[in-house]
Structure formats: C-alpha cells, structure tokens
Scaffold this active site. Structure first.
Site, PDB file in Angstrom:
ATOM      1  N   GLU A  82       0.813  -1.222   0.000  1.00 38.55           N
ATOM      2  CA  GLU A  82       0.000   0.000   0.000  1.00 38.55           C
ATOM      3  C   GLU A  82       0.846   1.272   0.000  1.00 38.55           C
ATOM      4  O   GLU A  82       0.460   2.261  -0.639  1.00 38.55           O
ATOM      5  CB  GLU A  82      -0.928   0.005   1.214  1.00 38.55           C
ATOM      6  CG  GLU A  82      -1.844  -1.199   1.333  1.00 38.55           C
ATOM      7  CD  GLU A  82      -3.086  -1.087   0.466  1.00 38.55           C
ATOM      8  OE1 GLU A  82      -3.247  -0.058  -0.215  1.00 38.55           O
ATOM      9  OE2 GLU A  82      -3.886  -2.034   0.479  1.00 38.55           O
ATOM     10  N   GLY A 115      -7.068   0.827  11.585  1.00 34.36           N
ATOM     11  CA  GLY A 115      -5.682   0.809  11.154  1.00 34.36           C
ATOM     12  C   GLY A 115      -5.495   0.746   9.654  1.00 34.36           C
ATOM     13  O   GLY A 115      -4.703   1.510   9.086  1.00 34.36           O
ATOM     14  N   TYR A 116      -6.202  -0.147   8.984  1.00 32.30           N
ATOM     15  CA  TYR A 116      -6.032  -0.266   7.539  1.00 32.30           C
ATOM     16  C   TYR A 116      -6.482   1.005   6.828  1.00 32.30           C
ATOM     17  O   TYR A 116      -5.882   1.431   5.843  1.00 32.30           O
ATOM     18  CB  TYR A 116      -6.800  -1.470   7.005  1.00 32.30           C
ATOM     19  CG  TYR A 116      -6.681  -1.631   5.502  1.00 32.30           C
ATOM     20  CD1 TYR A 116      -5.438  -1.810   4.904  1.00 32.30           C
ATOM     21  CD2 TYR A 116      -7.811  -1.582   4.680  1.00 32.30           C
ATOM     22  CE1 TYR A 116      -5.315  -1.943   3.535  1.00 32.30           C
ATOM     23  CE2 TYR A 116      -7.696  -1.721   3.318  1.00 32.30           C
ATOM     24  CZ  TYR A 116      -6.454  -1.901   2.747  1.00 32.30           C
ATOM     25  OH  TYR A 116      -6.332  -2.026   1.381  1.00 32.30           O
ATOM     26  N   PHE A 117      -7.538   1.625   7.349  1.00 32.30           N
ATOM     27  CA  PHE A 117      -8.009   2.864   6.741  1.00 32.30           C
ATOM     28  C   PHE A 117      -6.946   3.954   6.847  1.00 32.30           C
ATOM     29  O   PHE A 117      -6.770   4.756   5.927  1.00 32.30           O
ATOM     30  CB  PHE A 117      -9.308   3.319   7.410  1.00 32.30           C
ATOM     31  CG  PHE A 117     -10.537   2.607   6.905  1.00 32.30           C
ATOM     32  CD1 PHE A 117     -10.466   1.319   6.381  1.00 32.30           C
ATOM     33  CD2 PHE A 117     -11.779   3.211   6.965  1.00 32.30           C
ATOM     34  CE1 PHE A 117     -11.596   0.665   5.928  1.00 32.30           C
ATOM     35  CE2 PHE A 117     -12.915   2.573   6.510  1.00 32.30           C
ATOM     36  CZ  PHE A 117     -12.827   1.292   5.991  1.00 32.30           C
TER      37      PHE A 117
END
Length: 265
Positions: A82, A115-117
């Site tokens: 990412e 967290g991923y956001f």
C-alpha cells in the site's frame, strides 16, 4: 490508442475493470508478479510493487495507470504494497511521463479510526503529492466483502450485527464501469466517492442474505463499542455522491446484473 496499465488486475475488481477497458477499446496491460499468457485483449507484464522490480518497464509507454492493487490486513506486507509499492509506482510513472494515475480507496478512510483505513489515507497522500496528475476514487464496501463477512459469522451459528450501522454495498461491475469513465475523462486532481444504489442497515442486509441462502441463524443485535462504533453508526461508510451504482444487494444475492431485474427492458 490510449494505453492503460492496471495493477491488481487479477483481483475481483481488477478482472471487471480489465473487461470494461478492453470493451472500451483501450490498449490494456496488467501487472502480475509472475508471467501470464495474454488473453481477452489484455497483455500481462511482470512487475512487483513490493520490490520495484519491473515497474519501470511496466509503466513505459503507459498513458494512464489504474492502481487497484491492495493487501488489506496482512501486517507488514500491507505496508509494503500500500505504501512502499504506491511510492515506487509513482516514481516509475513520474519518470515515464504518465499522464494520469487513478487510485482506488475506500469511503470513510479519513473518518473511521481503523488501522487499515489510516494506511489508505497515507497512500492517498502519496498519490496527491506524487508528481503525477491524479484522480482518487473512494468506493463503498463490495457486495462480496459483505457476503464473505456474513458467511464467516454463519459458520459460528449466530449473526452479530449493530442495527444502527448503515451499509451501502457496491457491485464491482458498476465500479469498474465508473473507473473506465474516470480513465476516459482524465485527471481530476480531486477525491470523489462512489457507492451502491441503496443504503440499508446491516441488520436488513444480513436478514436478506439469510433468506436468500435459506439459512436459519439467530441475529444478535450488538452495538459496536467505542469510537469505531460511533464512526460506523454516523454513516461514515456510506455516501450520497452521484452517480452511484445500479446493482442492488438483492440483485447481487439473486445473481442478477442491473439489466436482469424484472421490469427492465
């Protein structure tokens, strides 16, 4: 002929996007970490976002890069794809003179404390500051993602939902068509949102899923605690943006496209 390079082309959304781009008449290339035979009008090129290997060759001659590759909830590998991968892709695209980079993100990434956001927000920032003309499209959750979550709960014998959380699932076929339109119109230098055609509660969604699947499971109504629950119930995962998709949750569950609905000509 405009040349479009797609990362994440082997994924659920990627496959739908490749089909739309080929149908629109683009010269379409897709990135894979291993060698693949070309098929369906798509040429596959070997490159690895996590190492940067092959990226310069992959973007060479591309007019547009459609960046779909993602790796949610995989620890350090998530960051490598990412963030490191997006940075490497931008550097290669900048060097190659790519005219437009389209990045696909998620509705609510900047408002939901997950967290991923937060990782996706950082990737968006890289795109905005990356020196390549850009567009960012934030989409609501895919039909398949919601269905897989329900399937996971069903295996444990009970469906746990927060009745105050709205959901607006979108079909990847609709999103793919929208992204093809973004490619056609050129860089916006802005963030836009795209969602499904209807908003319903998670409880409504799960009860419809159970009915169509012919499953009997108790539905336990539980409020998601803390800041995360408040963000979900505030509607941060849904959007009023237009245009929106056409394929509803019921259509998806019935295996229909928007054109298959009763009453459609």
């Amino acid at each position: 002929m405009t040349s479009v390079l797609v990362t994440g082309g082997s994924g659920r959304l990627g496959r739908a996007v490749l089909e739309k781009l080929v149908a629109a008449g683009y010269d379409v290339r897709a990135v894979s970490r291993s060698r693949r035979a070309g098929a369906g009008g798509v040429r596959w090129v070997v490159a690895d976002l996590t190492t940067g290997h092959g990226l310069a060759e992959a973007v060479s001659g591309a007019d547009v890069v459609l960046h779909l590759a993602s790796a949610p909830y995989k620890g350090r590998y998530t960051r490598r794809v990412e963030l490191d991968g997006t940075a490497a892709l931008l550097a290669a695209a900048r060097e190659a003179g790519v005219r437009h980079l389209v990045y696909v993100s998620i509705v609510g990434v900047d408002r939901v404390p997950w967290g991923y956001f937060r990782t996706k927000v950082r990737a968006e920032r890289l795109v905005r500051d990356g020196g390549v003309p850009w567009s960012i499209v934030r989409a609501t959750q895919f039909h398949e993602f919601v269905a897989e979550a329900f399937q996971g709960m069903a295996r444990f014998g009970v469906m746990v939902v927060d009745p105050g959380v709205p959901a607006q699932p979108v079909d990847v076929r609709d999103l793919a068509g929208h992204l093809a339109g973004v490619v056609a119109r050129g860089p916006a230098g802005a963030i836009e949102e795209y969602g499904g055609p209807q908003t319903l509660t998670m409880e409504e969604a799960v009860r419809r899923w159970l009915r169509v699947r012919g499953l009997r499971r108790p539905v336990l109504r539980v409020r998601v605690p803390g800041a995360l629950g408040r963000a979900f119930r505030a509607g941060h995962l849904v959007t009023e943006a237009a245009p929106a998709g056409a394929i509803t949750w019921d259509d998806y569950l019935a295996g229909r496209s928007s054109g298959d609905r009763p009453g459609k000509v």
